[in-house]
Write an enzyme that holds these catalytic residues in place. Structure first.
Site, PDB file in Angstrom:
ATOM      1  N   LYS A 134       0.834  -1.195   0.000  1.00 52.53           N
ATOM      2  CA  LYS A 134       0.000   0.000   0.000  1.00 52.53           C
ATOM      3  C   LYS A 134       0.873   1.250   0.000  1.00 52.53           C
ATOM      4  O   LYS A 134       2.009   1.241   0.497  1.00 52.53           O
ATOM      5  CB  LYS A 134      -0.894  -0.036   1.249  1.00 52.53           C
ATOM      6  CG  LYS A 134      -1.972   1.025   1.330  1.00 52.53           C
ATOM      7  CD  LYS A 134      -2.838   0.763   2.558  1.00 52.53           C
ATOM      8  CE  LYS A 134      -3.954   1.781   2.712  1.00 52.53           C
ATOM      9  NZ  LYS A 134      -4.829   1.456   3.865  1.00 52.53           N
ATOM     10  N   SER A 209      -9.464   1.733   2.684  1.00 59.34           N
ATOM     11  CA  SER A 209      -8.518   2.524   1.924  1.00 59.34           C
ATOM     12  C   SER A 209      -7.483   1.705   1.155  1.00 59.34           C
ATOM     13  O   SER A 209      -6.709   2.259   0.368  1.00 59.34           O
ATOM     14  CB  SER A 209      -7.792   3.499   2.862  1.00 59.34           C
ATOM     15  OG  SER A 209      -7.064   2.814   3.863  1.00 59.34           O
ATOM     16  N   SER A 233     -10.087  -0.712   6.657  1.00 62.28           N
ATOM     17  CA  SER A 233      -9.382  -0.454   5.401  1.00 62.28           C
ATOM     18  C   SER A 233      -8.708  -1.656   4.775  1.00 62.28           C
ATOM     19  O   SER A 233      -8.271  -1.595   3.624  1.00 62.28           O
ATOM     20  CB  SER A 233      -8.342   0.653   5.600  1.00 62.28           C
ATOM     21  OG  SER A 233      -8.980   1.891   5.790  1.00 62.28           O
TER      22      SER A 233
END
Length: 537
Positions: A134, A209, A233
């Site tokens: 990420k 996210s 997330s």
């Protein structure tokens, strides 16, 4: 019209991403799926652009890839090139990347191959395995914008602790993936890179996210990726794309030296964890990372070695049918009903679990997120004149809390944690089964409720989101006539059974705090009970 500073930065960053893709990995125009083709997960297999050998590598689970790499029957360079090519394709079709590391990944892979050839031994447990990360994980020489234009073109000068651990374990890091602004939106959209779409249906969100990761993995361009979770997330994007993830409790995996959109906010701990297409790969990653003794690198990691959990063939599971705020959409409700039926058929004990404390937990969570009055976000938007995105209206309009008021919220949280644990223990259950989100997935801009995940962030419980073998149908309809709240009514109005038709449905299995090994074991047991569920119920 003259572009503003943030718009110029965004245009430059997007162009740099595309230019970092080698010409041979730009999809030929005649092979590009038409704009109205929603499912692009079929592209690698059906386009003819990938060789049979490349498809074999992409379809091989990480444990088998590692076996090939460690014996030298496959080279890391070959495997890395295949995943780089697939990631390039995934980005062109879903806009899932934020940083491209192809050149250095291939160079590292060559060095690992040379090491194996010279010594006859692999270099540590992840020898030569490509792993995606990420955007918020710092890698020296690369941006970690977390969706802010003001953080672009400011490459990291140090690695996140997890990055150093993965590199020392022999992994090859080849891409970083897109996130929403500040990583505080449940869809993946920001003003720098734009919106990431769901490769299973580009009309739908891949969640957030960690939505860049979920898009990359569900497309087939990563076997194991790492995301983070502060309110769902990891689990929300995993559920939106039909993959697996583990939300660990704080302290099991190293999280230091990562970038945050709410830097210094520690009232709710952000954790990181693996995302993958199989549960086996989730377990492999988790054990391997913990076996590296991350508590020697991160002062907030707990010195808890990996504790193998023997299978428990008779589970007692509490089922949360709804959280008293929002009912699951019909495909999720149906999946939960069928899963309960299968568990009972397999001899497991299933009891109802009341949503006591869930509204209060969500309220506490949101007050903690907004405690600084939105100043963290505002201060990162201001340098380039970047506006608040509409999804961040709560942050734009929040009022800052005083220290005393924040301490009272901590007291509320502590009381709720004690009461919830007491209830868990008194019920004698092993785990809670519940929706991961109200949705199978949902159209862009319509994700509206994080209650099913956020409560377990506040409690800091271990949780696995898993696809349960059920897919949404255009024939799914609500059975209950009365919405639980105004938000529930809105979600019902937004529900579009035709657009989610065929999407996989995920559920969530939740254990107590620091029960990662147990919850992974229990998920495997549940998956065994579900093995007779047809592909479409």
């Amino acid at each position: 019209m003259t572009k503003t500073m943030w718009e110029s930065i965004a245009k430059s960053k997007q162009a740099a991403l595309i230019s970092a893709i080698p010409p041979e990995w730009i999809i030929p125009a005649h092979l590009l799926p038409p704009e109205d083709q929603t499912d692009v997960t079929t592209f690698p297999r059906q386009s003819g652009w990938f060789t049979a050998r490349e498809l074999e590598v992409l379809a091989t689970a990480a444990p088998r890839i590692l076996a090939h790499l460690q014996t030298g029957s496959w080279t890391s360079e070959e495997v890395t090139r295949v995943f780089c090519k697939a990631a390039a394709a995934a980005h062109q079709l879903t806009n899932c990347l934020s940083e491209i590391l192809f050149d250095e990944a291939i160079t590292r892979a060559k060095h690992l191959d040379e090491h194996l050839q010279r010594t006859g031994k692999p270099k540590h447990p992840f020898h030569g395995l490509p792993i995606s990360l990420k955007d918020n994980f710092n890698i020296i020489g690369h941006d970690s914008t977390v969706g802010f234009s003001s953080l672009a073109n400011d490459p990291a000068t140090y690695n996140s602790t997890l990055v150093d651990l993965l590199l020392s374990a022999g992994a090859v890091l080849y891409v970083k993936t897109n996130v929403p602004t500040a990583m505080m939106i449940s869809e993946t959209v920001n003003n720098v890179y734009g919106r990431t779409v769901n490769p299973r249906n580009r009309k739908l969100t891949p969640g957030g996210s960690s939505g860049g990761e979920s898009a990359l993995i569900s497309f087939g361009a990563s076997r194991i990726g790492v995301g983070t979770d502060i309110g769902g997330s990891l689990r929300i994007p995993a559920a939106c794309t039909g993959i697996f993830t583990l939300r660990p409790s704080s302290g099991r995996f190293p999280n230091s030296q990562t970038r945050s959109g709410l830097a210094g906010q520690e009232a709710v701990a952000s954790v990181n964890g693996p995302m993958a297409s199989t549960l086996e790969e989730i377990t492999l990653y988790s054990k391997t990372v913990i076996d590296q003794q991350p508590w020697l690198l991160d002062p907030k990691c707990l010195p808890i070695p990996w504790r193998p959990a023997p299978p428990k063939h008779r589970l007692k599971i509490g089922v949360l049918w709804h959280d008293s705020l929002v009912t699951p959409t019909p495909p999720v409700a149906r999946a939960l009903q069928h899963t309960v039926h299968k568990l009972r058929q397999a001899g497991h004990s299933v009891t109802d679990w009341a949503p006591t404390g869930h509204p209060e937990a969500l309220n506490i969570l949101l007050r903690k997120f907004l405690a600084d009055g939105g100043e963290s976000v505002r201060n990162l938007l201001k340098p380039t004149g970047e506006p608040f995105r509409p999804e961040m209206e709560f942050y734009e309009n929040a009022a800052e809390l005083g220290v005393h008021e924040m301490w009272q919220i901590h007291i509320e949280r502590n009381t709720l944690q004690c009461e919830y644990l007491d209830r868990f223990n008194e019920a004698g259950i092993d785990a809670i089964l519940c929706p991961t989100t109200p949705y199978s997935s949902v159209e862009h801009g319509k994700f509206a409720h994080i209650g099913y995940t956020g409560v377990f962030n506040l409690l800091d419980y271990s949780a696995v989101s898993f696809p349960c073998g059920v897919t949404a149908s255009k024939h799914d309809t609500y059975q209950s006539s009365e919405p639980l709240s105004d938000l529930d009514a809105q979600i019902r109005d937004d529900y579009n059974p035709a657009v989610v038709d065929g999407m996989p449905v995920s559920l969530q299995l939740v254990g107590r705090r620091l029960e990662e090994e147990n919850v992974l074991m229990m998920t495997e047991v549940v998956m065994g009970a579900l093995s007779s569920i047809s592909a479409r119920l």
